[in-house]
Write an enzyme that holds these catalytic residues in place. Structure first.
Site, PDB file in Angstrom:
ATOM      1  N   ARG A  12      19.305  -7.761  47.467  1.00 22.09           N
ATOM      2  CA  ARG A  12      18.283  -7.894  46.420  1.00 22.09           C
ATOM      3  C   ARG A  12      17.107  -6.959  46.655  1.00 22.09           C
ATOM      4  O   ARG A  12      16.314  -6.692  45.759  1.00 22.09           O
ATOM      5  CB  ARG A  12      17.827  -9.354  46.288  1.00 22.09           C
ATOM      6  CG  ARG A  12      16.952  -9.570  45.081  1.00 22.09           C
ATOM      7  CD  ARG A  12      16.711 -11.013  44.653  1.00 22.09           C
ATOM      8  NE  ARG A  12      17.004 -12.034  45.594  1.00 22.09           N
ATOM      9  CZ  ARG A  12      16.190 -12.384  46.610  1.00 22.09           C
ATOM     10  NH1 ARG A  12      15.062 -11.758  46.806  1.00 22.09           N
ATOM     11  NH2 ARG A  12      16.559 -13.353  47.423  1.00 22.09           N
ATOM     12  N   ASP A  39       6.252   6.402  29.277  1.00 23.34           N
ATOM     13  CA  ASP A  39       7.683   6.174  29.060  1.00 23.34           C
ATOM     14  C   ASP A  39       8.309   7.527  28.732  1.00 23.34           C
ATOM     15  O   ASP A  39       8.057   8.091  27.668  1.00 23.34           O
ATOM     16  CB  ASP A  39       7.856   5.183  27.907  1.00 23.34           C
ATOM     17  CG  ASP A  39       9.319   4.907  27.562  1.00 23.34           C
ATOM     18  OD1 ASP A  39      10.200   5.670  27.988  1.00 23.34           O
ATOM     19  OD2 ASP A  39       9.567   3.909  26.848  1.00 23.34           O
ATOM     20  N   TYR A  41       8.675   2.465  21.349  1.00 21.93           N
ATOM     21  CA  TYR A  41       9.942   1.775  21.569  1.00 21.93           C
ATOM     22  C   TYR A  41       9.764   0.296  21.250  1.00 21.93           C
ATOM     23  O   TYR A  41       8.945  -0.397  21.854  1.00 21.93           O
ATOM     24  CB  TYR A  41      10.430   1.968  22.999  1.00 21.93           C
ATOM     25  CG  TYR A  41      11.739   1.269  23.224  1.00 21.93           C
ATOM     26  CD1 TYR A  41      12.907   1.769  22.664  1.00 21.93           C
ATOM     27  CD2 TYR A  41      11.810   0.090  23.937  1.00 21.93           C
ATOM     28  CE1 TYR A  41      14.112   1.115  22.823  1.00 21.93           C
ATOM     29  CE2 TYR A  41      13.019  -0.575  24.101  1.00 21.93           C
ATOM     30  CZ  TYR A  41      14.161  -0.056  23.538  1.00 21.93           C
ATOM     31  OH  TYR A  41      15.347  -0.707  23.699  1.00 21.93           O
ATOM     32  N   LYS A  63      19.504   6.183  29.094  1.00 17.10           N
ATOM     33  CA  LYS A  63      19.436   7.246  28.101  1.00 17.10           C
ATOM     34  C   LYS A  63      19.839   8.591  28.723  1.00 17.10           C
ATOM     35  O   LYS A  63      20.910   8.703  29.267  1.00 17.10           O
ATOM     36  CB  LYS A  63      18.039   7.270  27.478  1.00 17.10           C
ATOM     37  CG  LYS A  63      17.558   5.883  27.020  1.00 17.10           C
ATOM     38  CD  LYS A  63      18.418   5.273  25.909  1.00 17.10           C
ATOM     39  CE  LYS A  63      18.177   3.783  25.712  1.00 17.10           C
ATOM     40  NZ  LYS A  63      16.806   3.419  25.396  1.00 17.10           N
TER      41      LYS A  63
HETATM   42  C1  LIG Z   1      15.995   2.350  25.640  1.00 24.73           C
HETATM   43  C2  LIG Z   1      14.565   2.500  25.817  1.00 24.73           C
HETATM   44  C3  LIG Z   1      13.829   1.566  26.564  1.00 24.73           C
HETATM   45  C4  LIG Z   1      14.451   0.305  27.155  1.00 24.73           C
HETATM   46  O1  LIG Z   1      15.425   0.557  28.103  1.00 24.73           O
HETATM   47  P1  LIG Z   1      16.721  -0.357  28.312  1.00 24.73           P
HETATM   48  O2  LIG Z   1      17.467   0.383  29.377  1.00 24.73           O
HETATM   49  O3  LIG Z   1      17.444  -0.421  27.008  1.00 24.73           O
HETATM   50  O4  LIG Z   1      16.254  -1.708  28.753  1.00 24.73           O
HETATM   51  C5  LIG Z   1      12.467   1.780  26.694  1.00 24.73           C
HETATM   52  N1  LIG Z   1      11.858   2.853  26.135  1.00 24.73           N
HETATM   53  C6  LIG Z   1      12.533   3.775  25.421  1.00 24.73           C
HETATM   54  C7  LIG Z   1      11.806   4.929  24.820  1.00 24.73           C
HETATM   55  C8  LIG Z   1      13.909   3.633  25.247  1.00 24.73           C
HETATM   56  O5  LIG Z   1      14.558   4.541  24.512  1.00 24.73           O
END
Ligand SMILES: *Cc1c(COP(=O)(O)O)cnc(C)c1O
Length: 380
Positions: free
Chosen positions: A51, A175, A103, A200
């Site tokens: 963990r 982000d 997002y 992504k």
């Molecule tokens: C997909 C995404 C997230 C969230 O990520 P997950 O892996 O789906 O939990 C946050 N910010 C952006 C810009 C995203 O494209």
């Protein structure tokens, strides 16, 4: 002396990995959840229990920290689990500032946390370059931004955002999910923490769910984020970490191809009679193209939106008429995807109803252009 390796070489060679015992050039998957101690009761490795991480996660974290130029990276079981760890560090009475359009999932989570914990939350108009500064409060503890902003692709000046929040003693978290460190490194522009959904571009094959935080400083906040990850059990599994390392080997070529495809598509459709506007920071006509060019030094990525001449129903019809491009959530994979965000986000969404979002992949660009051309005819 250790050779200086480019970011591309770092990911292509999985951080110059060579197994000492076998000479293997691909890192192994360590599935062990427990790690032995020696005759002095000292841990043999860095970790005592799964963990708290595992050697495969650490391998990925070290690469991710290098790419973004941070001190350390920590990976989580999803992007939102990583966002949650940042939100968890906030106390009641503090203020979170974020863009109006961003997002959707992260914004939903912010609203919930703020509501239950007495945290102030407000949103600024990401399309107005002066709105961010005007929205900073004395108690702004976290400025959370993304640039470009999903799914309108407005561009936010990261250095300006950092200066604004640092002036009141808060931190900037960026982000970078749609703009990976191939092209944009927010820590270099003054951000304190970078977040990526590795689901992504970083993994890039739509087969891993994961998130990462990368820090500029090893400070108390970072220590708390580590504790939150380890005690909430939000670590990424070893197999997913291995898939991520594998996916990252081709990160640079994937991103370059997707960026090239997207720019060509954006140019092709920007004067199309059935399109009101193409939203893409790589277009010279984008209102903040100059800022985008300064921040995104190696391509503008595969994410773009089109405002069609029509309503929500017609926008959905265009999506359904595509034959090559798949309709689906997510982004940054090798396959091209389309989505009608207003339908997915529901009534509280600030996304225009005639907006169609594309995640352009690495297929031949003429196939994608022809597909969009034929689908647009569904408007009539
Ligand atoms: C997909 C995404 C997230 C969230 O990520 P997950 O892996 O789906 O939990 C946050 N910010 C952006 C810009 C995203 O494209």
């Amino acid at each position: 002396m250790e050779a200086r390796r480019s970011d591309t070489t770092i990911v292509v060679q999985s951080d110059h990995f060579i197994d000492e015992k076998t000479g293997a050039v691909v890192p192994p998957i360590h599935t062990s959840t427990t790690f032995a101690r020696d005759e002095n009761y000292e841990l043999i490795g860095e970790i005592r229990y799964g963990r708290y991480g595992n050697p495969t996660c650490i391998q990925a974290e070290n690469m991710l920290a290098k790419l973004d130029g941070g001190k350390q990276a920590r990976i989580f079981g999803s992007g939102l689990a990583a966002c949650t760890a940042v939100f968890e560090t906030l106390r009641s009475g503090q203020h979170i500032l974020a863009p109006k359009v961003m997002y959707h999932g992260a914004q939903k989570w912010m609203r919930r946390i703020a509501d239950r914990r007495g945290i102030e939350l407000s949103f600024f108009d990401q399309a107005d370059p002066n709105a961010l500064r005007a929205s900073i409060r004395e108690n702004t503890a976290l400025l959370w931004i993304e640039s470009p902003v999903n799914p309108t692709w407005d561009v936010i000046d990261i250095a300006d955002a950092a200066a604004a929040v640092h002036a009141v003693g808060g931190i900037l978290c960026v982000d970078g999910s749609v703009s990976p460190p191939v092209t944009q490194k927010p820590l270099e522009h003054g951000a304190d923490i970078v977040f990526h959904s590795v689901s992504k571009y970083l993994n890039g094959h739509s087969d891993v769910l994961g998130g990462v935080l990368i820090t500029k400083e090893l400070d108390d906040r970072w220590e708390e984020i580590n504790v939150i990850r380890n005690l909430s059990g939000a670590v990424l599994g070893a197999f997913e970490a291995w898939l991520l390392i594998r996916g990252m080997r081709t990160l640079f070529v994937r991103f370059e191809r997707a960026s090239r495809n997207a720019l060509e598509i954006a140019r092709h459709f920007s004067s199309h009679p059935l399109i009101d506007a193409v939203l893409y920071p790589g277009l010279e006509s984008h209102p903040r193209h100059d800022v985008a060019k300064r921040q995104q030094t190696h391509g503008f990525g595969g994410m773009m939106s089109m405002l069609i001449k029509g309503n929500a129903e017609q926008a959905r019809k265009v999506c359904c008429a595509l034959n090559v491009i798949l309709i689906g959530a997510s982004l940054g994979g090798v396959e091209s995807l389309v989505e009608h965000r207003a339908s997915v986000e529901g009534p509280e969404s600030a996304v225009p109803h005639n907006l169609i979002r594309f995640s352009i992949g690495i297929e031949p660009v003429n196939e994608l252009i022809e597909d969009i051309e034929q689908a647009l005819k569904a408007i009539n």
